[in-house]
Design an enzyme around this catalytic site. Structure first.
Site, PDB file in Angstrom:
ATOM      1  N   GLY A   8     -27.615   7.366 -41.161  1.00 31.53           N
ATOM      2  CA  GLY A   8     -27.751   6.003 -41.704  1.00 31.53           C
ATOM      3  C   GLY A   8     -27.613   4.967 -40.606  1.00 31.53           C
ATOM      4  O   GLY A   8     -27.152   3.839 -40.841  1.00 31.53           O
ATOM      5  N   ALA A  10     -29.747   3.229 -39.030  1.00 30.53           N
ATOM      6  CA  ALA A  10     -30.732   2.139 -38.933  1.00 30.53           C
ATOM      7  C   ALA A  10     -30.319   0.883 -39.695  1.00 30.53           C
ATOM      8  O   ALA A  10     -30.993  -0.143 -39.601  1.00 30.53           O
ATOM      9  CB  ALA A  10     -32.092   2.623 -39.449  1.00 30.53           C
ATOM     10  N   ASP A  41     -35.584  13.003 -43.460  1.00 31.82           N
ATOM     11  CA  ASP A  41     -35.264  12.613 -44.833  1.00 31.82           C
ATOM     12  C   ASP A  41     -34.132  13.505 -45.340  1.00 31.82           C
ATOM     13  O   ASP A  41     -34.348  14.687 -45.644  1.00 31.82           O
ATOM     14  CB  ASP A  41     -36.514  12.764 -45.708  1.00 31.82           C
ATOM     15  CG  ASP A  41     -36.239  12.339 -47.146  1.00 31.82           C
ATOM     16  OD1 ASP A  41     -35.085  11.979 -47.471  1.00 31.82           O
ATOM     17  OD2 ASP A  41     -37.192  12.372 -47.951  1.00 31.82           O
ATOM     18  N   GLY A  71     -26.772   6.733 -47.113  1.00 30.54           N
ATOM     19  CA  GLY A  71     -26.443   6.763 -48.531  1.00 30.54           C
ATOM     20  C   GLY A  71     -27.460   5.988 -49.342  1.00 30.54           C
ATOM     21  O   GLY A  71     -28.161   5.114 -48.831  1.00 30.54           O
ATOM     22  N   TYR A 157     -23.767   7.900 -58.892  1.00 29.46           N
ATOM     23  CA  TYR A 157     -23.286   7.419 -57.591  1.00 29.46           C
ATOM     24  C   TYR A 157     -21.786   7.717 -57.451  1.00 29.46           C
ATOM     25  O   TYR A 157     -21.338   8.292 -56.451  1.00 29.46           O
ATOM     26  CB  TYR A 157     -23.557   5.915 -57.460  1.00 29.46           C
ATOM     27  CG  TYR A 157     -23.126   5.334 -56.131  1.00 29.46           C
ATOM     28  CD1 TYR A 157     -23.928   5.463 -55.009  1.00 29.46           C
ATOM     29  CD2 TYR A 157     -21.910   4.674 -55.997  1.00 29.46           C
ATOM     30  CE1 TYR A 157     -23.532   4.944 -53.782  1.00 29.46           C
ATOM     31  CE2 TYR A 157     -21.507   4.144 -54.781  1.00 29.46           C
ATOM     32  CZ  TYR A 157     -22.319   4.283 -53.674  1.00 29.46           C
ATOM     33  OH  TYR A 157     -21.922   3.767 -52.460  1.00 29.46           O
ATOM     34  N   LYS A 161     -19.853  10.416 -54.890  1.00 25.00           N
ATOM     35  CA  LYS A 161     -18.812  10.023 -53.925  1.00 25.00           C
ATOM     36  C   LYS A 161     -17.479  10.732 -54.209  1.00 25.00           C
ATOM     37  O   LYS A 161     -16.739  11.064 -53.278  1.00 25.00           O
ATOM     38  CB  LYS A 161     -18.634   8.501 -53.951  1.00 25.00           C
ATOM     39  CG  LYS A 161     -19.863   7.726 -53.442  1.00 25.00           C
ATOM     40  CD  LYS A 161     -20.131   7.980 -51.965  1.00 25.00           C
ATOM     41  CE  LYS A 161     -21.226   7.100 -51.408  1.00 25.00           C
ATOM     42  NZ  LYS A 161     -21.466   7.333 -49.975  1.00 25.00           N
TER      43      LYS A 161
HETATM   44  P1  NAI Z   1     -27.560   0.584 -46.024  1.00 19.73           P
HETATM   45  O1  NAI Z   1     -28.578   0.720 -47.101  1.00 19.73           O
HETATM   46  O2  NAI Z   1     -27.478  -0.681 -45.264  1.00 19.73           O
HETATM   47  O3  NAI Z   1     -27.726   1.783 -44.986  1.00 19.73           O
HETATM   48  C1  NAI Z   1     -27.895   3.099 -45.435  1.00 19.73           C
HETATM   49  C2  NAI Z   1     -28.814   3.831 -44.480  1.00 19.73           C
HETATM   50  O4  NAI Z   1     -28.995   5.164 -45.013  1.00 19.73           O
HETATM   51  C3  NAI Z   1     -30.213   3.206 -44.362  1.00 19.73           C
HETATM   52  O5  NAI Z   1     -30.561   2.982 -43.006  1.00 19.73           O
HETATM   53  C4  NAI Z   1     -31.115   4.207 -45.010  1.00 19.73           C
HETATM   54  O6  NAI Z   1     -32.414   4.263 -44.447  1.00 19.73           O
HETATM   55  C5  NAI Z   1     -30.343   5.511 -44.798  1.00 19.73           C
HETATM   56  N1  NAI Z   1     -30.810   6.504 -45.756  1.00 19.73           N
HETATM   57  C6  NAI Z   1     -30.951   6.364 -47.087  1.00 19.73           C
HETATM   58  N2  NAI Z   1     -31.557   7.424 -47.615  1.00 19.73           N
HETATM   59  C7  NAI Z   1     -31.811   8.271 -46.577  1.00 19.73           C
HETATM   60  C8  NAI Z   1     -32.445   9.538 -46.490  1.00 19.73           C
HETATM   61  N3  NAI Z   1     -32.986  10.131 -47.556  1.00 19.73           N
HETATM   62  N4  NAI Z   1     -32.524  10.129 -45.272  1.00 19.73           N
HETATM   63  C9  NAI Z   1     -32.029   9.496 -44.171  1.00 19.73           C
HETATM   64  N5  NAI Z   1     -31.424   8.298 -44.192  1.00 19.73           N
HETATM   65  C10 NAI Z   1     -31.326   7.686 -45.394  1.00 19.73           C
HETATM   66  O7  NAI Z   1     -26.177   0.961 -46.711  1.00 19.73           O
HETATM   67  P2  NAI Z   1     -24.632   0.664 -46.335  1.00 19.73           P
HETATM   68  O8  NAI Z   1     -24.160  -0.325 -47.306  1.00 19.73           O
HETATM   69  O9  NAI Z   1     -24.450   0.449 -44.897  1.00 19.73           O
HETATM   70  O10 NAI Z   1     -23.985   2.039 -46.773  1.00 19.73           O
HETATM   71  C11 NAI Z   1     -23.419   2.976 -45.859  1.00 19.73           C
HETATM   72  C12 NAI Z   1     -22.596   3.968 -46.679  1.00 19.73           C
HETATM   73  O11 NAI Z   1     -21.520   3.290 -47.305  1.00 19.73           O
HETATM   74  C13 NAI Z   1     -23.376   4.640 -47.813  1.00 19.73           C
HETATM   75  O12 NAI Z   1     -22.984   5.985 -47.909  1.00 19.73           O
HETATM   76  C14 NAI Z   1     -22.947   3.870 -49.045  1.00 19.73           C
HETATM   77  O13 NAI Z   1     -23.056   4.641 -50.210  1.00 19.73           O
HETATM   78  C15 NAI Z   1     -21.494   3.578 -48.687  1.00 19.73           C
HETATM   79  N6  NAI Z   1     -20.916   2.435 -49.392  1.00 19.73           N
HETATM   80  C16 NAI Z   1     -21.510   1.190 -49.335  1.00 19.73           C
HETATM   81  C17 NAI Z   1     -20.928   0.128 -49.982  1.00 19.73           C
HETATM   82  C18 NAI Z   1     -21.497  -1.261 -49.917  1.00 19.73           C
HETATM   83  O14 NAI Z   1     -21.052  -2.116 -50.684  1.00 19.73           O
HETATM   84  N7  NAI Z   1     -22.426  -1.551 -49.040  1.00 19.73           N
HETATM   85  C19 NAI Z   1     -19.692   0.305 -50.772  1.00 19.73           C
HETATM   86  C20 NAI Z   1     -19.146   1.629 -50.739  1.00 19.73           C
HETATM   87  C21 NAI Z   1     -19.748   2.652 -50.076  1.00 19.73           C
END
Ligand code: NAI
Length: 283
Positions: A8, A10, A41, A71, A157, A161
């Site tokens: 993740g 990017a 992926d 995620g 979701y 988790k």
């Molecule tokens: P984000 O959407 O900004 O970044 C997630 C990254 O995961 C993206 O770059 C996306 O391309 C990549 N990704 C998604 N599906 C993919 C796949 N099939 N293969 C490869 N890469 C993939 O999300 P964020 O907010 O930075 O989240 C990071 C982690 O934190 C995640 O696991 C999310 O569930 C968790 N999280 C986020 C919260 C929030 O409020 N933003 C709260 C609690 C947990």
């Protein structure tokens, strides 16, 4: 300087953590759907196998740390629960199983898994879904959330988790992980202002639910702050941190469940406790 993998990488918190590691001079192998050293992926078995192999080829069979930040959020959509299970659960546990030997080879490695405070603040998550994921049965986990209709992604979701957090805590204390010098811990953020949250805020109904959610300190978390927690959990200071779940959520978990944890082992849990106590072998 170390070699770290960030999934993740990017976007959002994964990107912030990767940037900070690079700024300190470490080598980072980012994994993502785009804009990463390893493009794969994680939502498919083939993509996960390819990610495992490409990372090992790039890193040379020795990893100082892994951050599992890729995620999929709980946006609406009929196929969303499956994507959530595939990326948020399988996209963590299969990768970690594949990279464990390389982590052990480093002697003192660190792993940070992104959990979520949805694990303790989303009600009515069926235990069946969590148990099915831990048993590797995604189809059964999907059937367990179908009854929730349009709320199924939010329940899936939280289930993903909870399952990934339990998987991490079960593994963290074993000879293969703790005994191999690997510190495996979970970071559980609340709502953090990243593209994932921004997408949810763009939908009026979801935005109202998110903005109305109790956060005692108010507002949203900052991805840069969360990345600093990741770096701390990767640092030497984390050598005594093992199987922990670190909540960084503005107080929502404490607000909803102040008395749920810590909790002493109840009398009926004593046989299991004693079994584990006697079964323990010091390193
Ligand atoms: P984000 O959407 O900004 O970044 C997630 C990254 O995961 C993206 O770059 C996306 O391309 C990549 N990704 C998604 N599906 C993919 C796949 N099939 N293969 C490869 N890469 C993939 O999300 P964020 O907010 O930075 O989240 C990071 C982690 O934190 C995640 O696991 C999310 O569930 C968790 N999280 C986020 C919260 C929030 O409020 N933003 C709260 C609690 C947990």
């Amino acid at each position: 300087m170390g070699v770290y993998v960030v999934t993740g990488a990017a976007s959002g918190m994964g990107r912030a953590a990767a940037d900070k590691l690079r700024a300190l001079g470490h080598t980072v192998v980012g994994v993502d759907l785009r804009e990463a050293e390893v493009v794969a992926d994680l939502g498919t078995g083939q993509g996960r196998r390819s990610a495992i192999e490409q990372v090992l080829a790039a890193a040379g069979d020795r990893l100082d740390g892994v951050v599992l930040a890729a995620g999929v959020g709980p946006a609406p959509g009929a196929d969303r629960p499956r994507q959530i299970y595939e990326v948020n659960y399988r996209g963590v546990v299969e990768l970690l199983d594949g990279w464990r030997p390389a982590l052990a080879a480093a002697g003192e490695a660190r792993v940070v898994v992104f959990g979520s405070n949805s694990t303790t603040t989303v009600p009515a998550v069926p235990g069946r879904a969590i148990r099915a994921l831990l048993a590797g049965d995604v189809e059964r986990a999907l059937r367990a959330v179908r009854i929730f209709g349009r709320n199924a992604p939010a329940i899936a979701y939280a289930a993903s988790k909870i399952a990934v957090t339990r998987w991490a805590r079960r593994r963290a204390v074993t000879a293969d992980w703790a005994g191999a010098g690997i510190r495996l811990n979970v970071l559980a953020p609340g709502a953090v202002l990243t593209p994932l949250l921004e997408k949810q805020l763009a939908t009026p109904a979801e935005a109202a639910a998110i903005r109305g959610f109790p956060v005692p300190i108010g507002g949203f978390g900052d991805p840069d702050d969360l990345a600093d927690w990741v770096l701390l959990m990767l640092s030497d200071s984390a050598r005594f941190l093992c199987g922990s779940v670190v909540f960084v959520d503005g107080g929502s978990d404490a607000y909803f469940r102040p008395d749920v944890w810590p909790r002493a082992v109840p009398l009926r849990g004593l046989p299991g406790y004693l079994r584990r106590f006697r079964g323990f072998r010091a390193r």
